[in-house]
Design a protein around this motif. Structure first.
Motif, PDB file in Angstrom:
ATOM      1  N   SER A  71       0.842  -1.183   0.000  1.00  0.00           N
ATOM      2  CA  SER A  71       0.000   0.000   0.000  1.00  0.00           C
ATOM      3  C   SER A  71       0.882   1.239   0.000  1.00  0.00           C
ATOM      4  CB  SER A  71      -0.941   0.007   1.211  1.00  0.00           C
ATOM      5  OG  SER A  71      -0.207   0.039   2.422  1.00  0.00           O
ATOM      6  N   THR A  72       0.273   2.387  -0.245  1.00  0.00           N
ATOM      7  CA  THR A  72       1.034   3.630  -0.284  1.00  0.00           C
ATOM      8  C   THR A  72       0.290   4.748   0.419  1.00  0.00           C
ATOM      9  OG1 THR A  72       2.153   5.225  -1.744  1.00  0.00           O
ATOM     10  CG2 THR A  72       0.062   4.334  -2.510  1.00  0.00           C
ATOM     11  N   ASP A  73       1.047   5.628   1.050  1.00  0.00           N
ATOM     12  CA  ASP A  73       0.537   6.855   1.642  1.00  0.00           C
ATOM     13  C   ASP A  73       1.228   7.986   0.892  1.00  0.00           C
ATOM     14  OD1 ASP A  73       0.013   9.160   3.160  1.00  0.00           O
ATOM     15  OD2 ASP A  73      -0.098   8.032   5.024  1.00  0.00           O
ATOM     16  N   ILE A  74       0.524   8.574  -0.054  1.00  0.00           N
ATOM     17  CA  ILE A  74       1.130   9.586  -0.923  1.00  0.00           C
ATOM     18  C   ILE A  74       1.587  10.803  -0.122  1.00  0.00           C
ATOM     19  CG2 ILE A  74       0.701  11.159  -2.840  1.00  0.00           C
ATOM     20  CD1 ILE A  74      -1.140   9.078  -4.042  1.00  0.00           C
ATOM     21  N   ALA A  75       0.792  11.226   0.846  1.00  0.00           N
ATOM     22  CA  ALA A  75       1.134  12.398   1.639  1.00  0.00           C
ATOM     23  C   ALA A  75       2.448  12.213   2.387  1.00  0.00           C
ATOM     24  CB  ALA A  75       0.009  12.722   2.615  1.00  0.00           C
ATOM     25  N   LYS A  76       2.755  10.987   2.783  1.00  0.00           N
ATOM     26  CA  LYS A  76       3.981  10.695   3.511  1.00  0.00           C
ATOM     27  C   LYS A  76       5.100  10.187   2.608  1.00  0.00           C
ATOM     28  CE  LYS A  76       1.670   9.580   7.881  1.00  0.00           C
ATOM     29  NZ  LYS A  76       1.468   8.549   8.927  1.00  0.00           N
ATOM     30  N   SER A  77       4.833  10.094   1.312  1.00  0.00           N
ATOM     31  CA  SER A  77       5.807   9.578   0.343  1.00  0.00           C
ATOM     32  C   SER A  77       6.356   8.228   0.785  1.00  0.00           C
ATOM     33  CB  SER A  77       6.952  10.576   0.149  1.00  0.00           C
ATOM     34  OG  SER A  77       6.481  11.786  -0.406  1.00  0.00           O
ATOM     35  N   THR A  78       5.466   7.377   1.263  1.00  0.00           N
ATOM     36  CA  THR A  78       5.869   6.099   1.835  1.00  0.00           C
ATOM     37  C   THR A  78       5.048   4.961   1.243  1.00  0.00           C
ATOM     38  OG1 THR A  78       6.497   7.152   3.925  1.00  0.00           O
ATOM     39  CG2 THR A  78       6.119   4.778   3.961  1.00  0.00           C
ATOM     40  N   VAL A  79       5.714   3.859   0.973  1.00  0.00           N
ATOM     41  CA  VAL A  79       5.071   2.626   0.553  1.00  0.00           C
ATOM     42  C   VAL A  79       5.305   1.584   1.632  1.00  0.00           C
ATOM     43  CG1 VAL A  79       5.045   0.760  -1.154  1.00  0.00           C
ATOM     44  CG2 VAL A  79       5.234   3.138  -1.900  1.00  0.00           C
ATOM     45  N   TYR A  80       4.276   0.815   1.938  1.00  0.00           N
ATOM     46  CA  TYR A  80       4.345  -0.179   2.990  1.00  0.00           C
ATOM     47  C   TYR A  80       4.204  -1.582   2.425  1.00  0.00           C
ATOM     48  CZ  TYR A  80       3.228   3.967   5.771  1.00  0.00           C
ATOM     49  OH  TYR A  80       3.235   5.218   6.338  1.00  0.00           O
ATOM     50  N   LEU A  81       4.758  -2.533   3.143  1.00  0.00           N
ATOM     51  CA  LEU A  81       4.559  -3.940   2.842  1.00  0.00           C
ATOM     52  C   LEU A  81       4.189  -4.644   4.136  1.00  0.00           C
ATOM     53  CD1 LEU A  81       4.696  -6.135   0.608  1.00  0.00           C
ATOM     54  CD2 LEU A  81       7.008  -6.639   1.438  1.00  0.00           C
ATOM     55  N   GLN A  82       2.911  -4.956   4.285  1.00  0.00           N
ATOM     56  CA  GLN A  82       2.441  -5.705   5.441  1.00  0.00           C
ATOM     57  C   GLN A  82       2.617  -7.187   5.160  1.00  0.00           C
ATOM     58  OE1 GLN A  82       1.069  -4.640   8.559  1.00  0.00           O
ATOM     59  NE2 GLN A  82       1.413  -6.809   8.971  1.00  0.00           N
ATOM     60  N   MET A  83       3.362  -7.872   6.006  1.00  0.00           N
ATOM     61  CA  MET A  83       3.677  -9.276   5.812  1.00  0.00           C
ATOM     62  C   MET A  83       3.101 -10.078   6.964  1.00  0.00           C
ATOM     63  SD  MET A  83       7.627  -9.017   4.452  1.00  0.00           S
ATOM     64  CE  MET A  83       8.258  -8.514   6.060  1.00  0.00           C
ATOM     65  N   ASN A  84       2.183 -10.972   6.652  1.00  0.00           N
ATOM     66  CA  ASN A  84       1.538 -11.820   7.650  1.00  0.00           C
ATOM     67  C   ASN A  84       1.850 -13.286   7.400  1.00  0.00           C
ATOM     68  OD1 ASN A  84       0.227  -9.543   8.807  1.00  0.00           O
ATOM     69  ND2 ASN A  84      -1.476  -9.740   7.342  1.00  0.00           N
ATOM     70  N   ASP A  85       1.679 -14.087   8.443  1.00  0.00           N
ATOM     71  CA  ASP A  85       1.893 -15.535   8.352  1.00  0.00           C
ATOM     72  C   ASP A  85       3.248 -15.847   7.722  1.00  0.00           C
ATOM     73  OD1 ASP A  85       1.263 -18.213   8.707  1.00  0.00           O
ATOM     74  OD2 ASP A  85       0.169 -18.362   6.805  1.00  0.00           O
ATOM     75  N   LEU A  86       4.275 -15.239   8.253  1.00  0.00           N
ATOM     76  CA  LEU A  86       5.617 -15.414   7.708  1.00  0.00           C
ATOM     77  C   LEU A  86       6.139 -16.824   7.943  1.00  0.00           C
ATOM     78  CD1 LEU A  86       7.021 -11.985   8.855  1.00  0.00           C
ATOM     79  CD2 LEU A  86       6.914 -12.766   6.477  1.00  0.00           C
ATOM     80  N   ASN A  87       6.928 -17.303   7.008  1.00  0.00           N
ATOM     81  CA  ASN A  87       7.574 -18.593   7.134  1.00  0.00           C
ATOM     82  C   ASN A  87       9.061 -18.429   6.822  1.00  0.00           C
ATOM     83  OD1 ASN A  87       8.069 -19.253   4.169  1.00  0.00           O
ATOM     84  ND2 ASN A  87       5.832 -19.010   4.146  1.00  0.00           N
ATOM     85  N   PRO A  88       9.898 -19.411   7.165  1.00  0.00           N
ATOM     86  CA  PRO A  88      11.343 -19.267   6.952  1.00  0.00           C
ATOM     87  C   PRO A  88      11.748 -18.960   5.518  1.00  0.00           C
ATOM     88  CG  PRO A  88      10.934 -21.050   8.481  1.00  0.00           C
ATOM     89  CD  PRO A  88       9.593 -20.622   7.965  1.00  0.00           C
ATOM     90  N   ASP A  89      10.958 -19.398   4.545  1.00  0.00           N
ATOM     91  CA  ASP A  89      11.280 -19.111   3.151  1.00  0.00           C
ATOM     92  C   ASP A  89      11.148 -17.632   2.815  1.00  0.00           C
ATOM     93  OD1 ASP A  89       9.823 -22.202   1.850  1.00  0.00           O
ATOM     94  OD2 ASP A  89      11.843 -21.765   2.571  1.00  0.00           O
TER      95      ASP A  89
END
Length: 124
Positions: A71-89
């Motif tokens: 996702s992105t927040d244009i006002a903050k010039s920031t892009v996010y990556l929410q990562m759930n259910d992470l595994n070792p790979d």
């Protein structure tokens, strides 16, 4: 020139979550698209997700569909990556990258400006 700074990496147990951030600066025309890539030791670099900042269109690698959200927040010039259910790979160094194209394909060559990366380690 476009500059990118990743943050939010760390160490988590399998099944945990992390949220990465990519703060971008420089000419907006040089960061019309933002992609997340990961470098796995001995495996090379692969795409994770991408977003076209002007219209919000996204792409995801098959291995992360349903678990990661870009996702992105244009006002903050920031892009996010929410990562759930992470595994070792999912472990590796995560990089954000910016491109000037009016598209966000999962192809590294479309992204010319790269950040320094943030380490993600997922233990079993």
């Amino acid at each position: 020139q476009v500059r990118l700074e990743e943050s939010g990496g760390g160490s988590v147990q399998a099944g945990g979550s992390l949220k990465l951030s990519c703060l971008a600066s420089g000419p907006p025309e040089g960061r019309r698209s933002i992609g997340w890539f990961r470098q796995v030791r001995g495996k090379g670099r692969g795409a994770v997700a991408s977003i076209m900042t002007l219209d919000g269109r996204t792409n995801y690698a098959d291995s992360v569909k349903g678990r990661f959200t870009i996702s992105t927040d244009i006002a903050k010039s920031t892009v996010y990556l929410q990562m759930n259910d992470l595994n070792p790979d999912d472990s590796g160094v995560y990089y954000c990258a910016a491109g000037s194209a009016y598209a966000a394909p999962l192809l590294p060559d479309y992204f010319r400006a790269w950040g320094q990366g943030t380490q993600v380690t997922v233990s079993s």
